[in-house]
Design a protein around this motif. Structure first.
Motif, PDB file in Angstrom:
ATOM      1  N   LYS A  37       0.832  -1.203   0.000  1.00  0.00           N
ATOM      2  CA  LYS A  37       0.000   0.000   0.000  1.00  0.00           C
ATOM      3  C   LYS A  37       0.868   1.257   0.000  1.00  0.00           C
ATOM      4  O   LYS A  37       1.779   1.413   0.816  1.00  0.00           O
ATOM      5  CB  LYS A  37      -0.970  -0.022   1.166  1.00  0.00           C
ATOM      6  N   THR A  38       0.557   2.119  -0.947  1.00  0.00           N
ATOM      7  CA  THR A  38       1.369   3.308  -1.184  1.00  0.00           C
ATOM      8  C   THR A  38       0.497   4.548  -1.129  1.00  0.00           C
ATOM      9  O   THR A  38      -0.564   4.599  -1.762  1.00  0.00           O
ATOM     10  CB  THR A  38       2.053   3.225  -2.559  1.00  0.00           C
ATOM     11  N   CYS A  39       0.940   5.546  -0.380  1.00  0.00           N
ATOM     12  CA  CYS A  39       0.227   6.803  -0.239  1.00  0.00           C
ATOM     13  C   CYS A  39       0.991   7.917  -0.957  1.00  0.00           C
ATOM     14  O   CYS A  39       2.142   8.204  -0.604  1.00  0.00           O
ATOM     15  CB  CYS A  39       0.052   7.160   1.238  1.00  0.00           C
ATOM     16  N   LEU A  71       2.346   7.853   9.023  1.00  0.00           N
ATOM     17  CA  LEU A  71       1.854   7.018   7.932  1.00  0.00           C
ATOM     18  C   LEU A  71       2.706   5.758   7.781  1.00  0.00           C
ATOM     19  O   LEU A  71       2.189   4.657   7.544  1.00  0.00           O
ATOM     20  CB  LEU A  71       1.843   7.808   6.623  1.00  0.00           C
ATOM     21  N   GLU A  72       4.009   5.920   7.939  1.00  0.00           N
ATOM     22  CA  GLU A  72       4.894   4.753   7.833  1.00  0.00           C
ATOM     23  C   GLU A  72       4.663   3.774   8.973  1.00  0.00           C
ATOM     24  O   GLU A  72       4.715   2.559   8.781  1.00  0.00           O
ATOM     25  CB  GLU A  72       6.345   5.212   7.772  1.00  0.00           C
ATOM     26  N   TRP A  76       2.212   2.237   5.608  1.00  0.00           N
ATOM     27  CA  TRP A  76       2.151   2.809   4.270  1.00  0.00           C
ATOM     28  C   TRP A  76       3.545   3.127   3.733  1.00  0.00           C
ATOM     29  O   TRP A  76       4.403   3.627   4.465  1.00  0.00           O
ATOM     30  CB  TRP A  76       1.334   4.101   4.276  1.00  0.00           C
ATOM     31  N   ASN A 129      -2.472   4.107  -6.267  1.00  0.00           N
ATOM     32  CA  ASN A 129      -2.033   4.657  -4.987  1.00  0.00           C
ATOM     33  C   ASN A 129      -3.170   5.370  -4.280  1.00  0.00           C
ATOM     34  O   ASN A 129      -4.124   5.845  -4.910  1.00  0.00           O
ATOM     35  CB  ASN A 129      -0.888   5.658  -5.195  1.00  0.00           C
ATOM     36  N   MET A 337      -6.373   6.650   7.790  1.00  0.00           N
ATOM     37  CA  MET A 337      -5.378   5.782   7.184  1.00  0.00           C
ATOM     38  C   MET A 337      -5.193   4.465   7.947  1.00  0.00           C
ATOM     39  O   MET A 337      -4.306   3.686   7.626  1.00  0.00           O
ATOM     40  CB  MET A 337      -4.049   6.509   7.060  1.00  0.00           C
TER      41      MET A 337
END
Length: 342
Positions: A37-39, A71-72, A76, A129, A337
């Motif tokens: 999963k990429t933001c 987020l990481e 993500w 994304n 998220m």
């Protein structure tokens, strides 16, 4: 200028420790997003859709308070594309018909910025994304939603706001473009009549059945008629009182069932007790937990593919108010998220 440069916390405040535990929940992952999963993050320091200085500092402050790291922690992969360059309006910018020029302040400038935003969000969504856009004022919602609809035409849009943002230029009493993005998206406004907006013709219109409002409490009389005439589903704060936020979300998902979801979250939907630094604050908004439950529920559907966080304005309040507002916005992004208490 000094009050914009609020210090990021060296250690978590009480609010952060109790309510902002970045703990990834086991929630469904949207089938239309790629794995891992990429933001894709885009900052849009837009200030020309409304009269208050400071919204251009919103993206900077959200990053300063730890957006990427959180987020990481949620698993993500983050592609932060930085802030898009925004040129100020010029006297020689093209203007619409003279009867409308005063009713669409900075029309060309706002339109061109939204065009750039639409291209970026379309590209991110087309790559599979998650598109996270940091505002800036809410005029940029015309760009984000248009880009998402171009990539995923069936998307349902949840517009979280104290205001309907569906004024047309003819009906607007202020001429501020942040009060008009939904009118452009639904084609209540003919884009070709407004310089800088021709690009919108290449995107699918937002159909009223694809749109749900949550948190309305300051709606202009002309907007009330538009909302009723178009049959748009609106949950005001009276509905939140009547059904509870869980009931409002159940009804929202009943309407938007099976669609990818985009959430455009104006921080002024939250009561100013919790998010005071915003340009059009209205008392009686979402409580801290209602504001979070909303995005937790949207995230929990496994259909959320894009999010806007707009109208954070670190130029309007005291340092403590600015800090509280930025922290609130960041916490809402975390919840959207995938962050949960347990």
């Amino acid at each position: 200028m000094k009050k914009y440069l609020i210090n990021s916390p060296s250690s978590r405040s009480y609010t952060q420790r109790v309510f902002r535990q970045v703990h990834p929940a086991d929630i469904p992952f949207p089938s239309f997003l790629k794995s891992p999963k990429t933001c894709s993050v885009f900052g849009v320091p837009m200030v020309y859709g409304q009269p208050n200085h400071g919204t251009d500092y919103g993206p900077q402050m959200l990053r300063k308070f730890g957006l990427r790291g959180e987020l990481e922690e949620l698993g993500w992969t983050v592609r932060d594309n930085g802030d898009i360059a925004i040129d100020p309006p010029h006297e020689n910018d093209p203007k619409p018909d003279s009867l409308l020029s005063g009713k669409t302040k900075n029309c060309y400038n706002v339109g061109k910025v939204c065009q750039a935003v639409h291209e970026l969000t379309f590209y991110a969504a087309s790559e599979g994304n998650f598109a996270l856009t940091l505002g800036g004022d809410h005029s940029i919602g015309a760009g984000t939603v248009a880009g998402i609809l171009k990539a995923r035409p069936n998307t349902g849009v949840i517009w979280v706001d104290a205001h309907a943002d569906i004024n047309t230029p003819e009906l607007s009493t202020s001429g501020n473009m942040h009060g008009m993005p939904v009118a452009f998206l639904t084609r209540l406004v003919e884009p070709t009549l407004f310089p800088g907006w021709d690009w919108l013709e290449s995107t699918p219109p937002l159909h009223p059945a694809q749109l749900v409002y949550i948190g309305l409490r300051d709606v202009d009389p002309a907007e009330r008629k538009i909302l009723k005439d178009l049959g748009i589903t609106c949950f005001t704060m009276q509905h939140v009182d009547r059904y509870g936020i869980a009931g409002v979300m159940e009804r929202t998902f009943d309407q938007l069932y099976g669609r990818p979801l985009h959430c455009s979250y104006d921080i002024d939907a939250v009561d100013p007790l919790h998010a005071p630094s915003t340009g059009t604050a209205v008392r009686g908004g979402l409580t801290f937990r209602e504001a979070h439950y909303l995005v937790e529920a949207v995230s929990g559907t496994g259909q959320l593919g894009s999010l806007d966080m707009v109208e954070v304005n670190p130029g309007l309040g005291s340092e403590s108010e600015n800090k509280e507002t930025v922290e609130m916005a960041l916490a809402l992004i975390d919840s959207a998220m995938g962050s949960r208490i347990l």
